[in-house]
Design an enzyme around this catalytic site. Structure first.
Site, short mmCIF file in Angstrom:
data_model
loop_
_atom_site.label_atom_id
_atom_site.label_comp_id
_atom_site.label_asym_id
_atom_site.label_seq_id
_atom_site.Cartn_x
_atom_site.Cartn_y
_atom_site.Cartn_z
N LYS A 75 0.78 -1.23 0.00
CA LYS A 75 0.00 0.00 0.00
C LYS A 75 0.82 1.29 0.00
CE LYS A 75 -3.29 -1.16 -0.76
NZ LYS A 75 -3.52 -1.91 -2.05
N GLY A 77 2.26 2.35 -2.85
CA GLY A 77 2.35 2.81 -4.24
C GLY A 77 3.01 1.80 -5.16
N THR A 79 1.70 -0.44 -7.12
CA THR A 79 1.05 -0.50 -8.44
C THR A 79 1.58 0.62 -9.33
OG1 THR A 79 -0.92 -1.19 -7.20
CG2 THR A 79 -1.22 -0.68 -9.54
N TRP A 80 1.68 1.80 -8.76
CA TRP A 80 2.19 2.98 -9.47
C TRP A 80 3.61 2.72 -9.99
CZ3 TRP A 80 3.39 8.15 -6.46
CH2 TRP A 80 3.62 9.17 -7.37
N HIS A 140 7.38 -8.22 -1.80
CA HIS A 140 7.00 -7.57 -0.54
C HIS A 140 7.92 -8.04 0.59
CE1 HIS A 140 3.64 -5.27 -1.84
NE2 HIS A 140 2.75 -6.25 -1.91
N ARG A 162 6.22 5.04 2.18
CA ARG A 162 5.15 6.05 2.26
C ARG A 162 4.90 6.40 3.71
NH1 ARG A 162 -1.02 5.05 -0.12
NH2 ARG A 162 -1.55 7.25 -0.34
N SER A 170 -4.69 3.24 3.78
CA SER A 170 -4.82 2.54 2.49
C SER A 170 -4.97 1.03 2.72
CB SER A 170 -3.58 2.85 1.64
OG SER A 170 -3.70 2.26 0.38
N TYR A 230 6.83 7.94 -1.53
CA TYR A 230 5.64 8.19 -2.35
C TYR A 230 5.41 9.70 -2.44
CZ TYR A 230 0.55 7.82 -3.40
OH TYR A 230 -0.71 7.92 -3.95
N ARG A 297 -7.45 3.75 -5.27
CA ARG A 297 -8.50 4.29 -4.40
C ARG A 297 -8.55 5.80 -4.58
NH1 ARG A 297 -9.32 6.05 0.94
NH2 ARG A 297 -7.07 6.23 1.16
P1 A3P Z 1 -4.74 5.02 -1.43
O1 A3P Z 1 -5.43 3.85 -0.85
O2 A3P Z 1 -4.23 5.97 -0.39
O3 A3P Z 1 -5.50 5.72 -2.47
P2 A3P Z 1 -0.11 -0.47 -3.57
O4 A3P Z 1 -0.04 -0.33 -5.04
O5 A3P Z 1 1.24 -0.60 -2.91
O6 A3P Z 1 -1.09 -1.49 -3.16
O7 A3P Z 1 -0.63 0.94 -3.03
C1 A3P Z 1 -1.93 1.36 -3.29
C2 A3P Z 1 -1.99 2.86 -3.06
O8 A3P Z 1 -1.35 3.54 -4.15
C3 A3P Z 1 -3.43 3.34 -3.02
O9 A3P Z 1 -3.42 4.47 -2.16
C4 A3P Z 1 -3.64 3.72 -4.48
O10 A3P Z 1 -4.72 4.56 -4.69
C5 A3P Z 1 -2.31 4.38 -4.79
N1 A3P Z 1 -2.03 4.44 -6.24
C6 A3P Z 1 -2.29 3.50 -7.16
N2 A3P Z 1 -1.90 3.93 -8.37
C7 A3P Z 1 -1.35 5.15 -8.21
C8 A3P Z 1 -0.79 6.11 -9.10
N3 A3P Z 1 -0.70 5.87 -10.40
N4 A3P Z 1 -0.33 7.26 -8.58
C9 A3P Z 1 -0.42 7.50 -7.26
N5 A3P Z 1 -0.96 6.65 -6.36
C10 A3P Z 1 -1.42 5.49 -6.83
#
Ligand code: A3P
Length: 331
Positions: A75, A77, A79-80, A140, A162, A170, A230, A297
């Site tokens: 959580k 970031g 995925t980003w 992880h 983060r 998150s 992040y 989210r």
């Molecule tokens: P929030 O729940 O605060 O919105 P992970 O990818 O490690 O599971 O983390 C998920 C978090 O990264 C979520 O935060 C999600 O919304 C956020 N996130 C996903 N894609 C993102 C992007 N392209 N840019 C910024 N934040 C992103």
């Protein structure tokens, strides 16, 4: 390639299920557990159902010199950064913005977890020889639990972290969303979840120890571990994307900068862009049947203020100060 582990069994040669389970599974049942779904392994709380993948990764994964490993606690970031790394490293292969794989694939489908999708199969060790170089993987696991070949080789590690309060919020949303799917029990209240998080009993927690394991390594070996927050990336994406490219040995050329390639990647991987794509708004193809929307989210800094009381804030700040102060890490 610096590898000191015994070679893995050939991937093409299927192991008898019993053989591999027995090889890696003996330790699992004797591990301390919590919440009915976490196992305590090498100092961290790992979903019991992932333990086979963890041990198989440690045992069989052989790093290549130019592999790139994204290492995160959940959580923060991930995925980003899966999207960013994929787009950055493959930018010459995918020059046509209309045909970029990120438009039709969730980032998790393009950059798999070692201990998740790749080494979860109890019947065989995966064949990774067909992957194009540089190979991109995610994990992880804490630095302490990484396979020896990762530590010994020159492969690069990108570690993202983060603010712990936003990470917790998150995580709380995510766990509530997916608990039914995995049959995991989540505490009834956010306060209870938060107490667990603060005492380290959370997905791949303790959060602070996980972050510290990479932070310390990044100080000692800055050429091996790139450490980024992040919040820093949110604030100055151009600066940090260029730093990341330099770290990975694929700096942007002046021509690329002139053509706007840095911004192209930032925009392609932005929350706004990715979260609206059909594949991410509807699909559940990424991992273990989790809806792709669950990974998008809000994508904002500071949402914790909408969920945590002043007492919770103070408690989290106290733990952060205690854990990070001497290491010189600030949030
Ligand atoms: P929030 O729940 O605060 O919105 P992970 O990818 O490690 O599971 O983390 C998920 C978090 O990264 C979520 O935060 C999600 O919304 C956020 N996130 C996903 N894609 C993102 C992007 N392209 N840019 C910024 N934040 C992103």
């Amino acid at each position: 390639m610096a590898t000191h582990q015994p070679p893995p069994p050939p991937a093409s040669e299927n192991l008898q299920e019993d053989e591999l389970i027995q090889e890696v599974g003996d330790d699992i049942s004797s591990l301390p557990t919590a919440e009915g779904w976490l196992s305590h392994y090498q100092g961290f709380w790992i979903p019991t159902q992932r333990m086979h993948g963890v041990i198989a990764t440690q045992k069989y994964f052989q790093a290549h010199e130019n592999d790139i490993l994204l290492a995160t606690t959940p959580k923060v970031g991930t995925t980003w950064f899966k999207a960013i790394l994929f787009a950055l490293v493959n930018r010459v292969r995918y020059l046509n913005p209309q045909q970029h794989p990120l438009l039709t694939n969730n980032p998790h489908a393009l950059l798999p977890y070692l201990e998740g999708e790749l080494f979860m199969n109890k019947n065989e060790v995966p064949d990774l020889t067909h992957l194009t170089s540089p190979r991109l993987f995610a994990t992880h696991l804490s630095y302490l639990s990484l396979p020896k070949s990762v530590k010994d080789s020159t492969c690069k590690i990108v570690s993202l972290c983060r603010n712990p309060k936003d990470t917790f919020v998150s995580l709380w949303h995510f766990e509530n969303k997916v608990s039914a799917l995995f049959g995991t029990k989540v505490p009834d209240t956010i306060e209870e979840s938060f107490d667990n998080f603060c005492r380290g009993v959370s997905l791949y927690g303790p959060f602070w120890d996980h972050v510290l394991s990479y932070w310390k390594e990044s100080l000692e070996k800055p050429q091996k571990v790139f450490f980024l927050k992040y919040e820093e990336m949110k604030e100055q994406p151009t600066t940090h994307l260029k730093r990341l490219a330099e770290f990975l040995g694929c700096s942007f050329s002046p021509e690329e900068e002139e053509k706007g390639r840095v911004n192209d990647i930032i925009n392609l991987c932005s929350f706004n862009n990715l979260s609206k794509l059909e594949v991410n708004a509807k699909g559940n193809t990424a991992i273990f049947g989790v809806d792709n929307t669950s990974y998008f989210r809000q994508g904002e800094v500071g949402d914790w203020k909408n969920y945590l009381t002043v007492e919770m804030e103070e408690k989290c700040d106290r733990v952060t100060e205690e854990k990070f102060h001497t290491a010189g890490l600030k949030f």
